[in-house]
Design an enzyme around this catalytic site. Sequence first.
Site, PDB file in Angstrom:
ATOM      1  N   LYS A 131       2.525  42.128  32.493  1.00 36.33           N
ATOM      2  CA  LYS A 131       2.808  42.044  34.121  1.00 36.33           C
ATOM      3  C   LYS A 131       3.532  43.528  34.436  1.00 36.33           C
ATOM      4  CE  LYS A 131       1.954  37.962  35.269  1.00 36.33           C
ATOM      5  NZ  LYS A 131       0.847  37.643  36.145  1.00 36.33           N
TER       6      LYS A 131
ATOM      7  N   TYR B 112       4.248  38.331  27.918  1.00 35.38           N
ATOM      8  CA  TYR B 112       4.008  38.236  29.125  1.00 35.38           C
ATOM      9  C   TYR B 112       4.632  39.304  30.126  1.00 35.38           C
ATOM     10  CZ  TYR B 112       3.920  35.516  33.561  1.00 35.38           C
ATOM     11  OH  TYR B 112       3.580  35.189  34.885  1.00 35.38           O
TER      12      TYR B 112
END
Length: 215
Positions: free
Chosen positions: A126, A122
């Site tokens: 990002k 994650y």
Amino acid sequence: MKALLIGATGATGTDLLEKLLNDTTFDEVTIFVRKPIALTNDKLKVHVVNFDRPEEWEHLVKGDVAFSCLGTTLKAAGSKEAQRKVDYDYQYNFAKAAKDNNVAHFILVSSYGANSKSSIFYSRIKGELEEAVQVLQFQKTTIFNPGMLQRKNTDRSGEVVMEKILRFMNTIGLFKKHKPLSTDVLAQAMINAAKNQTNSYDVIKLNDIYKLGIN
């Protein structure tokens, strides 16, 4: 000012859309969604699009400021590939269309710990998105790095538990940089950032989000 928005039906996006429609600085708000929404407003334009086919809608991404707060979880997406599509591909395609159409200001909700070199999937996607947006070189780019978000009526039980733990820790002086941030405050900070016409590239961390979002 004309605002453009993806992620309008999510927690942050819902608060942001409401504020945009109620703010006289913005005379038109255009949102891009996968399904029709019930909300109507004289200032609101809704485009129901297939995010997998940007060539069908990219010409519509025209305005003064573009807000991107689209996102999902691995559990909701079902796979890392599906999550990457939402958290990276869809948002990058929106940013690229905005740049190609001369949108001056791009505002992105990213995440605390975003890092393209991270071993955490994650955080890595990002970080990769932040770098890709920076390469586009908008006149002004504002990236928000909130920590845990406090969502209204959330059904994410893990977040509820973690929020309670963090709030307790905060009361005894621990983990201040991880304190939960309400989506309402984040949305207001995004709007206030949009009103700042100074050309720059800014990454705004948690404490500064609070300062910017509380009038």
